[in-house]
Enzyme design. Structure first.
Site, PDB file in Angstrom:
ATOM      1  N   CYS A 132     -16.064   3.160  10.617  1.00  0.00           N
ATOM      2  CA  CYS A 132     -15.990   4.271  11.750  1.00  0.00           C
ATOM      3  C   CYS A 132     -16.129   3.119  13.137  1.00  0.00           C
ATOM      4  O   CYS A 132     -16.856   2.671  13.542  1.00  0.00           O
ATOM      5  CB  CYS A 132     -17.309   4.984  12.008  1.00  0.00           C
ATOM      6  SG  CYS A 132     -17.479   5.804  13.534  1.00  0.00           S
ATOM      7  N   CYS A 135     -17.987   4.157  16.382  1.00  0.00           N
ATOM      8  CA  CYS A 135     -19.279   4.028  16.086  1.00  0.00           C
ATOM      9  C   CYS A 135     -19.723   2.513  16.287  1.00  0.00           C
ATOM     10  O   CYS A 135     -20.663   2.337  16.945  1.00  0.00           O
ATOM     11  CB  CYS A 135     -20.018   4.367  14.732  1.00  0.00           C
ATOM     12  SG  CYS A 135     -19.317   6.019  14.235  1.00  0.00           S
ATOM     13  N   ASP A 136     -19.208   1.546  15.623  1.00  0.00           N
ATOM     14  CA  ASP A 136     -19.308   0.199  15.568  1.00  0.00           C
ATOM     15  C   ASP A 136     -18.601  -1.041  16.106  1.00  0.00           C
ATOM     16  O   ASP A 136     -18.747  -2.049  16.255  1.00  0.00           O
ATOM     17  CB  ASP A 136     -19.324  -0.163  13.948  1.00  0.00           C
ATOM     18  CG  ASP A 136     -20.347   0.682  13.192  1.00  0.00           C
ATOM     19  OD1 ASP A 136     -21.361   1.103  13.917  1.00  0.00           O
ATOM     20  OD2 ASP A 136     -19.840   0.942  11.914  1.00  0.00           O
TER      21      ASP A 136
END
Ligand code: NAP
Length: 306
Positions: A132, A135-136
């Site tokens: 992701c 997300c990261d």
């Protein structure tokens, strides 16, 4: 508790289904094990959802879906389902410590990112290996990273990561991307993205965190992050031995989203659909809920009145 419609999953398909089912006057429970929004909420920018010409982040679009769905007051149950008895009348849904019943079920459990299946991938997951980018991505500010894959997710991830990272490799096993043409043009135009064609990852290396990837061409790329974007696997564990699936494990439905079991419908990424987009998931959800409503009216309410 008994509901006329139980929806499994609160992504785009499930939330859309809940709106149509509630507006048809049915009692609705949506089961969600983590948080609403599904896969779409992890998409950086969505610029093909009609009505949003200026791009919208997946997170914001899914917040809008969620708020819209909640306006019709479905029951949102944050519990993980352990099993479903599809033969019981009414159908029985078991979570860790509770039991629910439903006249009809809509499976909207979506899909999860597929693993590459190479050495080092699981060991370094969360230590440089990610599925992701939104997300990261921020953990890789100013660093070199690689995105693996050639579809829309890979292209969008690469375009998102260039805003944060020093350099982004996009490693693909073919010599061209299969992503939408507009995305491909943006990827190829971007000087910070370096495509690596005709190459597969053979190993992800690093002691405590990712230090690089080895390709089947023998080349090694020094990267701190690897973003795997090689497609999706259907979240079908609750229905695997009950509903008819295609070769990839996606639930087979007819045009009304009816599965092989009467009163059980499937919509969105978990079903065998030619296109997995927010718009198709939302559309599937609407069709599934309207078919579920018809099913409840014709099969359940009628039986009760007889
Ligand atoms: P996808 O379209 O299935 O693409 C997966 C890519 O990974 C393909 O390029 C495939 O290569 C490659 N691949 C598969 N297995 C591999 C392996 N073991 N090693 C190396 N490469 C591998 O998956 P996706 O990009 O995640 O998209 C999933 C669905 O969501 C699609 O329907 C997509 O259109 C949709 N989506 C839409 C948007 C949007 O419209 N904004 C954004 C994201 C996703 P080949 O090309 O050789 O098969």
């Amino acid at each position: 508790m008994h509901y006329q419609v139980a929806i499994i999953g609160a992504g785009a398909a499930g939330l859309s289904a809940s709106i149509y089912a509630r507006r048809a006057g049915l009692s609705v429970a949506i089961f969600e094990k983590i948080m609403p929004g599904g896969q779409a909420a992890t998409t950086p920018d969505i610029d093909n959802y009609i009505g949003f010409p200026d791009e919208i982040s997946g997170m914001e679009l899914m917040e809008r879906f969620y708020n819209h769905a909640m306006k019709f007051e479905p029951e949102l149950i944050y519990e993980e389902i352990c099993s479903i008895d599809f033969d019981a009348v009414p159908k029985k849904i078991c979570t860790d410590n509770k039991e629910y019943t439903a006249d009809s079920i809509i499976i909207a459990s979506g899909a999860t990112p597929r693993e590459l299946g190479v050495e080092g991938e699981r060991r370094l997951r969360g230590r440089g290996v990610s599925y992701c980018a939104t997300c990261d991505g921020m953990f890789f500010k100013g660093k070199n990273v690689a995105v693996i894959g050639g579809g829309n997710t890979a292209a969008e991830d690469a375009l998102y990561l260039v805003n944060l990272c020093e350099k982004v490799y996009i490693v693909h096993r073919r010599d061209e991307l299969r992503a939408d043409k507009s995305l491909v043009a943006r990827v190829l135009d971007c000087v910070k993205i370096q495509p690596v064609w005709n190459a597969k990852v053979s190993e992800i290396v690093g002691q405590d965190s990712v230090e690089g990837i080895v390709l089947d061409t023998g080349e090694k790329l020094d990267v701190s992050g690897v973003f795997v974007a090689v497609g999706v696997t259907p979240s079908n564990c609750l229905v695997r031995n009950v509903l008819e699936l295609d070769g990839g494990g996606f639930i087979i439905t007819d045009e009304k989203m009816q599965t092989s079991v009467p009163g059980v419908f499937a919509c969105g990424d978990v079903r065998n659909t030619p296109l997995r987009q927010v718009i198709t998931a939302a559309s599937d959800g609407a069709v599934a809920a309207s078919a579920a409503s018809e099913y409840v009216r014709d099969n359940v309410e009628k039986q009760v009145s007889e």
